[in-house]
Motif scaffolding. Sequence first.
Motif, PDB file in Angstrom:
ATOM      1  N   PHE A  35      10.827 -11.877  -4.964  1.00 46.88           N
ATOM      2  CA  PHE A  35       9.946 -11.360  -4.436  1.00 46.88           C
ATOM      3  C   PHE A  35       9.313 -10.253  -5.294  1.00 46.88           C
ATOM      4  CE2 PHE A  35      13.633  -9.062  -3.330  1.00 46.88           C
ATOM      5  CZ  PHE A  35      13.455  -7.546  -3.396  1.00 46.88           C
ATOM      6  N   GLY A  36       8.135  -9.734  -5.156  1.00 50.12           N
ATOM      7  CA  GLY A  36       7.360  -8.641  -5.931  1.00 50.12           C
ATOM      8  C   GLY A  36       6.556  -7.861  -4.891  1.00 50.12           C
ATOM      9  N   PHE A  37       6.290  -6.634  -5.272  1.00 51.51           N
ATOM     10  CA  PHE A  37       5.728  -5.668  -4.224  1.00 51.51           C
ATOM     11  C   PHE A  37       5.029  -4.899  -5.109  1.00 51.51           C
ATOM     12  CE2 PHE A  37       9.825  -3.877  -4.375  1.00 51.51           C
ATOM     13  CZ  PHE A  37       9.793  -2.622  -4.605  1.00 51.51           C
ATOM     14  N   GLY A  38       4.073  -3.974  -4.353  1.00 45.99           N
ATOM     15  CA  GLY A  38       3.584  -2.753  -4.992  1.00 45.99           C
ATOM     16  C   GLY A  38       3.086  -1.749  -3.753  1.00 45.99           C
ATOM     17  N   GLY A  39       3.051  -0.642  -3.973  1.00 46.72           N
ATOM     18  CA  GLY A  39       2.639   0.477  -3.137  1.00 46.72           C
ATOM     19  C   GLY A  39       2.672   1.854  -3.410  1.00 46.72           C
ATOM     20  N   VAL A  40       2.717   2.923  -2.718  1.00 46.94           N
ATOM     21  CA  VAL A  40       2.533   4.128  -2.924  1.00 46.94           C
ATOM     22  C   VAL A  40       3.511   5.046  -2.359  1.00 46.94           C
ATOM     23  CG1 VAL A  40       0.748   5.904  -2.853  1.00 46.94           C
ATOM     24  CG2 VAL A  40      -0.273   3.582  -3.061  1.00 46.94           C
ATOM     25  N   LEU A  41       4.094   6.103  -2.824  1.00 49.01           N
ATOM     26  CA  LEU A  41       5.067   6.831  -2.541  1.00 49.01           C
ATOM     27  C   LEU A  41       4.313   8.054  -1.505  1.00 49.01           C
ATOM     28  CD1 LEU A  41       6.481   5.814  -5.106  1.00 49.01           C
ATOM     29  CD2 LEU A  41       7.605   7.948  -5.029  1.00 49.01           C
ATOM     30  N   THR A  42       4.971   8.327  -0.453  1.00 51.95           N
ATOM     31  CA  THR A  42       4.352   9.206   0.729  1.00 51.95           C
ATOM     32  C   THR A  42       5.015  10.711   0.558  1.00 51.95           C
ATOM     33  OG1 THR A  42       6.063   9.173   2.398  1.00 51.95           O
ATOM     34  CG2 THR A  42       4.578   7.430   2.117  1.00 51.95           C
ATOM     35  N   LYS A  43       4.377  11.572   1.091  1.00 53.99           N
ATOM     36  CA  LYS A  43       5.043  13.002   1.059  1.00 53.99           C
ATOM     37  C   LYS A  43       5.871  13.022   2.170  1.00 53.99           C
ATOM     38  CE  LYS A  43       1.073  14.969  -1.586  1.00 53.99           C
ATOM     39  NZ  LYS A  43       0.086  16.172  -1.601  1.00 53.99           N
ATOM     40  N   GLU A  44       5.984  12.190   3.065  1.00 56.31           N
ATOM     41  CA  GLU A  44       6.770  12.317   4.404  1.00 56.31           C
ATOM     42  C   GLU A  44       8.046  12.027   4.486  1.00 56.31           C
ATOM     43  OE1 GLU A  44       4.676  13.819   6.413  1.00 56.31           O
ATOM     44  OE2 GLU A  44       2.582  13.110   6.163  1.00 56.31           O
ATOM     45  N   ASN A 190      10.070   8.161  -0.044  1.00 50.67           N
ATOM     46  CA  ASN A 190       9.798   6.858   0.675  1.00 50.67           C
ATOM     47  C   ASN A 190       8.569   6.256   0.285  1.00 50.67           C
ATOM     48  OD1 ASN A 190      11.612   7.249   3.253  1.00 50.67           O
ATOM     49  ND2 ASN A 190      10.666   9.096   2.893  1.00 50.67           N
ATOM     50  N   ALA A 191       8.358   5.089   0.255  1.00 51.86           N
ATOM     51  CA  ALA A 191       6.951   4.422  -0.294  1.00 51.86           C
ATOM     52  C   ALA A 191       6.746   3.266   0.826  1.00 51.86           C
ATOM     53  CB  ALA A 191       7.332   3.706  -1.516  1.00 51.86           C
ATOM     54  N   ASN A 192       5.395   2.971   1.023  1.00 44.64           N
ATOM     55  CA  ASN A 192       5.062   1.880   1.805  1.00 44.64           C
ATOM     56  C   ASN A 192       4.514   0.953   0.916  1.00 44.64           C
ATOM     57  OD1 ASN A 192       5.105   2.538   4.811  1.00 44.64           O
ATOM     58  ND2 ASN A 192       3.880   4.158   4.343  1.00 44.64           N
ATOM     59  N   VAL A 193       5.220  -0.155   0.830  1.00 43.66           N
ATOM     60  CA  VAL A 193       4.852  -1.237  -0.089  1.00 43.66           C
ATOM     61  C   VAL A 193       4.788  -2.490   0.598  1.00 43.66           C
ATOM     62  CG1 VAL A 193       6.589  -0.170  -1.959  1.00 43.66           C
ATOM     63  CG2 VAL A 193       7.378  -2.090  -0.516  1.00 43.66           C
ATOM     64  N   PHE A 194       3.615  -3.390  -0.230  1.00 42.84           N
ATOM     65  CA  PHE A 194       3.533  -4.708   0.361  1.00 42.84           C
ATOM     66  C   PHE A 194       3.712  -5.894  -0.692  1.00 42.84           C
ATOM     67  CE2 PHE A 194       0.954  -1.666   2.873  1.00 42.84           C
ATOM     68  CZ  PHE A 194       0.828  -2.175   4.341  1.00 42.84           C
TER      69      PHE A 194
END
Length: 200
Positions: A35-44, A190-194
């Motif tokens: 699998f592969g993914f990309g996303g952005v780190l959060t401040k939460e 924490n990061a939300n990734v897809f």
Amino acid sequence: MNIAARLSLAAMIALAATPSFASEDMASETSEAIFGFGGVLTKEDMLKSAALIPVEYEKNAILGGGYQFYPYRLGNVKLGGEIGIAARFGKGFTGEVWAGPVARYEQIRLGERLFITPSFTAGLSLVTDAQRGREREQEIKDDGNANVLFYLGPEINVSFSEDSSTEFFWRLHHRSGGGKTLGNMKGATNANVFGLRYKF
């Protein structure tokens, strides 16, 4: 010890004990996936980050991928292991590797051509350095060390046929010290990734 530490330790113990409890009810045909993914780190924190929107995001992105293997199946639950690697960049550049047991519940059918598969990974995560942003701020706040922490990866997978070899997913990519169990740290990243997964 908080919930992150308990989940990580319980998952690692469960995977180690799985062969001892294998029986006629537990299939042992191995399946694999990349699998592969990309996303952005959060401040939460972890719970707030999982809301996706509204979430305050950092100017830090993450790109990664990994390999999974599932040697055991218990009913609709597949049990196995995962190893992954990621690059984190924006406010500097750091690398991450993680590994741990993974469990998938296959499959929840929501329509003629819509299948949902929840999964959960728990293990350990190693980074080259604390990423500038929330992780580094938490490291300073706790007078800790973010190099080796617990890893949690709750995930929702979506596919459009029952026997599809590919699926799309969302994962919460989480690192923490488990209430100062590791690195003298509470929270970290924490990061939300897809991403996209190919099963074989």
